[in-house]
Design an enzyme around this catalytic site. Structure first.
Site, PDB file in Angstrom:
ATOM      1  N   HIS A 169       5.495 -20.097  26.720  1.00  0.00           N
ATOM      2  CA  HIS A 169       5.093 -20.815  27.941  1.00  0.00           C
ATOM      3  C   HIS A 169       5.704 -22.200  28.019  1.00  0.00           C
ATOM      4  O   HIS A 169       5.821 -22.763  29.106  1.00  0.00           O
ATOM      5  CB  HIS A 169       3.563 -20.922  27.995  1.00  0.00           C
ATOM      6  CG  HIS A 169       2.898 -19.616  28.269  1.00  0.00           C
ATOM      7  ND1 HIS A 169       2.434 -19.259  29.500  1.00  0.00           N
ATOM      8  CD2 HIS A 169       2.674 -18.550  27.470  1.00  0.00           C
ATOM      9  CE1 HIS A 169       1.917 -18.048  29.457  1.00  0.00           C
ATOM     10  NE2 HIS A 169       2.057 -17.583  28.216  1.00  0.00           N
ATOM     11  N   ASP A 375       8.487 -29.862  30.825  1.00  0.00           N
ATOM     12  CA  ASP A 375       7.417 -28.897  31.054  1.00  0.00           C
ATOM     13  C   ASP A 375       8.001 -27.497  31.088  1.00  0.00           C
ATOM     14  O   ASP A 375       9.107 -27.306  31.619  1.00  0.00           O
ATOM     15  CB  ASP A 375       6.740 -29.198  32.405  1.00  0.00           C
ATOM     16  CG  ASP A 375       5.246 -28.937  32.393  1.00  0.00           C
ATOM     17  OD1 ASP A 375       4.794 -28.112  31.565  1.00  0.00           O
ATOM     18  OD2 ASP A 375       4.525 -29.549  33.204  1.00  0.00           O
TER      19      ASP A 375
END
Ligand code: ADQ
Length: 731
Positions: A169, A375
């Site tokens: 992720h 991110d």
């Protein structure tokens, strides 16, 4: 419950948290994109979800255990209970003190304490055990994220045929950053055991491939890496949200009323930011950029408010406590210096906000400012777009978020550049309505197509393909050798040819090649086989004559083939090129070229063999080495065109040798000379594949190991080869 194949999802946290309530416990289900996407995959007996149900466990508590058993029975949630002694080093330590900062490109925040790694390994084993204890035939496993990087390898060890997928992720870092990690090779190998590796973006996947090359010397294709006959697919699967989780509450009258209330008077613009309180999210940088905007463009004072929602996280880690203080101080400074009795520049909500309130905030915001320094994806960007159903808000998006790779219609910004951020915010505030609507419409299409459900389905579909492909090509497609069948054929044959590779076949591979000298047992075995007049025994090796001669030269009746077939020695005779009259003049022409390449590529070197020259570049910078090797091959192709010498690429080496100097040619020569009616070839590496290819269909080709091979049969290890040869010798 049905016996159909199931999906076992494994993630650090379950979508379930156990909380102490008085003397007992209560389980609370948590919502969120991942839970929504994977819920249908595991619900109703279709699968299990394995993970921790809250923080560390301090002591055994029968009441807690009973409650967890209920959740497993009813929901398929399997709790991994991590003892506090392991949890600290695992979660606060290696996972969040080392992996999290490095994977987000913050090497200076990276910190490992002694024992953290061991705790990480131990925790991964706990997850493995929980999976193995529940596994049924046909199940597939889907592991998630940086806390479980070793899980694919741990599972593969126990179940070679299990379908294993892994999704990261968070971003995968550039290889120069990744290599800072201790145990980096083990982490890469941990992941490689999966059939399918998913990343948020193609860029992250490329970083991973680059680390494979530099740290493991492993080449990979754009979407796959192959080694030892096994394939791991590498792909990008950008995660999405479940838009209905946002649009449904948004439609409620009470939420609409709240939106109207938040919009209030039309003359103050609302800029919204929603983050976990984490240093990767760029909150202080955003606050400084906002202050700069107000300082440089005072006309916006009183006309724009930044609503910063930040939910505290990982508060046991000291960096996070420091960040919390820094943000509070900055907010205080800005409001104190620039605020007025009528206007507060920054509204700071340091807490988690309920879903309905969050949706109302998204809908009421004129600008959503998503500015992480790094991110994996960033779901806030997508949630905002989903909530701008009738609006015409602007998304300001960091180019360092995985989401930027997909959401090209947002206004992109470099979050480290405070001036650029301030100016881009100004642009967002003044963008004409037509352009705002256009950009938003395009973004909405993306968010509604790339949903969390679609993401999960696509990943699992690819996982099925990848594991089916492995079942077809990899693994034990080569049958084990049946010794009785071989003995029967052997006894019936009149003339037999034995072609034996040396390293890795007759002796185990040694770290230092000079340690592989034959022992007395092996010499005895070879003597016995060579003494039978029906046998022709040949050792076919890549080693030069200068090594084979002292090691094996004394075995009477033995044929020796050196340098993969360039030279040979008939029993009792002198060494000679396999082909008489071979041109010896090529070397002085090629050598200077290789020397010139050596000067260009620090770390490379030339190896001179009697019948070959090799340019080795394993120690050079990988991409540069590959690039130079291609140039060298092209140059040599022209230079050698009219000769019988060829340049052949190998594993980090360009070898220049006679075109006919390979083990296959040696095998064909011996087959023709001996007129054998049975040939047996045994070998273990790529060069032995030529040997196998030269045999007739009825001949016996045997590969040592389980790798994919064109051999008909396999044996596990060199000891097993010797056992078979002993049996044949006695037959
Ligand atoms: P996170 O780092 O947690 O996830 P993100 O994708 O932004 O990052 O998700 C945060 C979630 O928390 C969003 O759903 C958001 O609505 C919610 N949230 C944040 N602050 C909140 C608050 N104050 N109140 C209520 N809700 C709040 C990791 C990776 C990401 C990746 C996701 C999914 O770091 O890059 O996008 O996994 O793969």
């Amino acid at each position: 419950m049905s016996d159909a194949p199931r999906t076992i999802v494994v993630s650090y946290r379950l979508p379930l948290t156990l909380r102490r309530v008085g003397p007992g416990w209560r389980g609370e289900r948590s919502a969120g994109g991942l839970a929504t996407a994977l819920g249908p995959v595991v619900r109703g007996g279709r699968g299990l979800w394995v993970g921790a149900a809250g923080d560390a466990v301090t002591d055994a508590d029968p009441e807690r255990a009973a409650l967890l058993a209920q959740w497993e029975e009813r929901e398929g949630f399997v709790a991994v209970e991590i003892p506090a002694s392991v949890h600290g080093g695992f979660y606060d330590g290696f996972a969040n003190g080392a992996l999290w900062p490095l994977f987000h490109h913050f090497p200076t925040r990276f910190h490992v304490r002694p024992g953290d790694w061991e705790a990480y390994v131990e925790a991964n084993r706990l997850f493995r055990d929980a999976v193995l204890a529940r596994l049924r035939p046909g199940d597939r496993v889907w592991a998630h994220d940086y806390q479980l990087l070793l899980l694919p390898a741990l599972l593969r060890e126990a179940r070679p045929d299990l379908a294993i997928g892994f999704f990261l992720h968070i971003p995968f870092p550039a290889s120069d950053v990744f290599r800072v990690l201790p145990h980096r090779e083990e982490l890469l190998r941990g992941l490689l055991a999966a059939d399918l590796l998913g990343f948020q973006t193609w860029g992250h996947a490329q970083h991973f491939r680059w680390s494979l090359l530099r740290l493991l010397g492993m080449d990979s294709g754009l979407d796959r890496v192959e080694r030892e006959g096994r394939v791991t697919r590498i792909e990008a699967f950008p995660i999405g949200i479940a838009p209905e989780e946002f649009t449904r509450p948004l439609a409620l009258p009470r939420v609409q009323a709240r939106v109207t209330e938040l919009r209030g008077r039309g003359d103050v613009r609302r800029v919204l930011a929603v983050d976990r309180l984490d240093y990767t999210k760029g909150i202080p940088e955003r606050l400084r950029a906002f202050r700069l905007l107000l300082e440089r463009h005072p006309e916006w004072r009183g006309r724009v408010t930044l609503i910063q929602v930040a939910v505290p996280s990982r508060e046991r880690v000291s960096r996070y406590r420091e960040l919390r203080r820094e943000v509070s101080e900055l907010v205080g400074e800005i409001n104190g210096e620039l605020g007025t009795p009528e206007w507060t520049p920054v509204v700071y909500l340091k807490r988690s906000v309920a879903r309905e309130e969050l949706v109302a905030l998204y809908a009421a915001a004129d600008v959503c400012w998503v500015s992480p320094l790094r991110d994996g994806m960033n779901l806030v960007a997508k949630e905002y777009v989903a909530c701008q159903e009738h609006g015409h808000g602007v998304l300001l998006l960091s180019e360092q978020a995985g989401a930027a790779a997909e959401m090209g219609e947002a206004l992109h910004v470099n979050p480290y550049d405070v001036e650029d951020s301030a100016e881009t915010l100004l642009r967002a505030l003044t963008l004409p309505e037509g352009e705002r609507r256009e950009r938003l419409a395009a973004l909405r299409v993306r968010v509604h197509h790339g949903t969390a459900h679609a993401w999960a389905e696509r990943f699992l579909g690819r996982l099925d393909e990848a594991s089916a492909e492995r079942a077809l090509h990899g693994g034990p497609s080569v049958a084990p050798l049946s010794v009785p069948d071989l003995v029967a054929a052997w006894s019936a044959a009149r003339r037999r040819l034995l072609l034996l590779d040396y390293d890795g076949t007759l002796t185990p591979l040694r770290p230092r090649p000079s340690d592989a000298a034959p022992d007395a047992d092996l010499l005895e075995l070879l003597r016995g086989l060579a003494a039978d007049p029906r046998n022709t025994l040949a050792v076919v090796s890549g080693r030069p004559a200068a090594v084979l001669e002292p090691w094996l030269g004394a075995v009477e009746g033995l044929h020796l083939i050196a340098e993969h077939g360039a030279a040979r020695r008939l029993p009792g005779q002198a060494w000679q090129p396999l082909r008489a009259g071979a041109d010896a003049e090529w070397k002085p022409r090629v050598r200077p070229l290789l020397d010139a390449f050596t000067l260009r590529a620090p770390g490379s070197f030339v190896e001179e063999k009697p019948h070959a020259l090799a340019w080795h570049y394993r120690l050079t910078e990988p991409q540069f080495g590959e690039w130079l090797a291609r140039e060298l091959l092209a140059t040599l192709e022209g230079l050698l065109a009219a000769t019988e010498v060829r340049a052949v690429p190998g594993n980090k080496v360009v070898e220049v040798r006679f075109a006919w100097a390979h083990k296959g040619e040696a095998a064909r020569t011996l087959l023709a000379e001996t007129g054998a009616d049975l040939a047996l070839a045994i070998g273990d590496d790529q060069t032995d594949e030529d040997l196998f290819a030269a045999l007739r269909p009825e001949d016996w080709s045997v590969v040592v190991g389980r790798q994919a091979s064109r051999a008909r049969f396999h044996l596990p290890v060199p000891d097993a080869v010797r056992a078979v040869l002993r049996t044949l010798s006695a037959a």
